[in-house]
Motif scaffolding. Structure first.
Motif, mmCIF file in Angstrom:
data_model
loop_
_atom_site.group_PDB
_atom_site.id
_atom_site.type_symbol
_atom_site.label_atom_id
_atom_site.label_comp_id
_atom_site.label_asym_id
_atom_site.label_seq_id
_atom_site.Cartn_x
_atom_site.Cartn_y
_atom_site.Cartn_z
ATOM 1 N N LYS A 125 18.497 7.838 19.459
ATOM 2 C CA LYS A 125 18.768 7.244 18.148
ATOM 3 C C LYS A 125 17.639 7.613 17.189
ATOM 4 C CE LYS A 125 22.348 5.088 19.727
ATOM 5 N NZ LYS A 125 23.691 5.353 19.308
ATOM 6 N N TYR A 126 17.923 7.528 15.906
ATOM 7 C CA TYR A 126 16.948 7.882 14.885
ATOM 8 C C TYR A 126 16.729 6.708 13.944
ATOM 9 C CZ TYR A 126 17.646 12.513 16.693
ATOM 10 O OH TYR A 126 17.709 13.585 17.534
ATOM 11 N N PHE A 127 15.480 6.538 13.526
ATOM 12 C CA PHE A 127 15.112 5.417 12.666
ATOM 13 C C PHE A 127 14.378 5.929 11.431
ATOM 14 C CE2 PHE A 127 14.970 3.981 17.095
ATOM 15 C CZ PHE A 127 15.936 2.986 17.054
ATOM 16 N N SER A 128 14.639 5.292 10.313
ATOM 17 C CA SER A 128 13.923 5.604 9.078
ATOM 18 C C SER A 128 12.548 4.955 9.107
ATOM 19 C CB SER A 128 14.691 5.055 7.875
ATOM 20 O OG SER A 128 15.949 5.658 7.782
ATOM 21 N N PHE A 129 11.630 5.547 8.392
ATOM 22 C CA PHE A 129 10.311 4.939 8.257
ATOM 23 C C PHE A 129 10.443 3.671 7.409
ATOM 24 C CE2 PHE A 129 9.047 8.889 9.920
ATOM 25 C CZ PHE A 129 7.726 8.791 10.327
ATOM 26 N N PRO A 130 9.644 2.647 7.698
ATOM 27 C CA PRO A 130 9.748 1.372 6.968
ATOM 28 C C PRO A 130 9.083 1.440 5.588
ATOM 29 C CG PRO A 130 8.011 1.237 8.597
ATOM 30 C CD PRO A 130 8.663 2.576 8.778
ATOM 31 N N ILE A 131 9.655 2.220 4.708
ATOM 32 C CA ILE A 131 9.091 2.485 3.385
ATOM 33 C C ILE A 131 8.879 1.197 2.581
ATOM 34 C CG2 ILE A 131 9.473 3.677 1.183
ATOM 35 C CD1 ILE A 131 8.934 5.561 3.570
ATOM 36 N N LYS A 132 9.785 0.255 2.696
ATOM 37 C CA LYS A 132 9.703 -0.976 1.902
ATOM 38 C C LYS A 132 8.776 -2.019 2.513
ATOM 39 C CE LYS A 132 14.224 -0.373 -0.156
ATOM 40 N NZ LYS A 132 15.551 -0.933 -0.353
ATOM 41 N N ARG A 133 8.134 -1.680 3.630
ATOM 42 C CA ARG A 133 7.206 -2.603 4.293
ATOM 43 C C ARG A 133 5.866 -1.892 4.476
ATOM 44 N NH1 ARG A 133 9.993 -3.947 9.494
ATOM 45 N NH2 ARG A 133 8.248 -5.347 9.755
ATOM 46 N N PRO A 134 5.047 -1.847 3.423
ATOM 47 C CA PRO A 134 3.808 -1.059 3.440
ATOM 48 C C PRO A 134 2.864 -1.377 4.593
ATOM 49 C CG PRO A 134 4.202 -1.980 1.258
ATOM 50 C CD PRO A 134 5.246 -2.548 2.161
ATOM 51 N N ASP A 135 2.788 -2.634 5.008
ATOM 52 C CA ASP A 135 1.898 -2.990 6.116
ATOM 53 C C ASP A 135 2.353 -2.346 7.422
ATOM 54 O OD1 ASP A 135 4.146 -4.672 5.847
ATOM 55 O OD2 ASP A 135 3.209 -6.266 7.019
ATOM 56 N N VAL A 136 3.649 -2.369 7.686
ATOM 57 C CA VAL A 136 4.195 -1.756 8.905
ATOM 58 C C VAL A 136 4.158 -0.232 8.778
ATOM 59 C CG1 VAL A 136 6.213 -1.579 10.415
ATOM 60 C CG2 VAL A 136 5.633 -3.776 9.359
ATOM 61 N N LEU A 137 4.447 0.288 7.609
ATOM 62 C CA LEU A 137 4.395 1.732 7.382
ATOM 63 C C LEU A 137 3.002 2.274 7.689
ATOM 64 C CD1 LEU A 137 5.691 4.357 6.407
ATOM 65 C CD2 LEU A 137 5.053 3.691 4.074
ATOM 66 N N ARG A 138 1.980 1.568 7.261
ATOM 67 C CA ARG A 138 0.598 1.979 7.529
ATOM 68 C C ARG A 138 0.344 2.043 9.040
ATOM 69 N NH1 ARG A 138 -1.800 -2.076 5.356
ATOM 70 N NH2 ARG A 138 -1.024 -1.538 3.317
ATOM 71 N N MET A 139 0.871 1.072 9.790
ATOM 72 C CA MET A 139 0.705 1.084 11.246
ATOM 73 C C MET A 139 1.412 2.292 11.860
ATOM 74 S SD MET A 139 0.808 -2.937 12.422
ATOM 75 C CE MET A 139 2.476 -3.254 11.890
#
Length: 62
Positions: free
Chosen positions: A2-16
Motif C-alpha cells: 500500500k502507499y501513503f501520502s506524506f502528512p503535509i497538513k501535520r507539520p509536527d508529524v511531517l518533521r518526524m
C-alpha cells in the motif's frame, strides 16, 4: 503493498517522517511512501480489508 501520502497538513508529524527517512527534501502532496517502510503495528486494516490506514503517529522506520 500500500502507499501513503506524506502528512503535509501535520507539520509536527511531517518533521518526524523527514528525520526518519534521513533525506533533505521538502515533500509535496504528490510524494508517497510504501507500506514496506513501516512496521506492521503502524498499519491498521479497515473493516472491508481492501484499504489500510496508518496509525495517528506512525513514522517510517524500515
Amino acid at each position: 503493498m500500500k502507499y501513503f501520502s506524506f502528512p503535509i497538513k501535520r507539520p509536527d508529524v511531517l518533521r518526524m517522517w523527514i528525520n526518519a527517512i534521513g533525506r533533505d527534501f521538502i515533500p509535496t502532496k504528490s510524494h508517497i511512501i510504501c507500506s514496506a517502510h513501516f512496521v506492521a503495528t503502524d498499519i491498521m486494516e479497515k473493516a472491508n480489508a481492501s484499504s489500510v490506514l496508518l496509525k495517528n503517529l506512525a513514522v517510517p522506520s524500515i
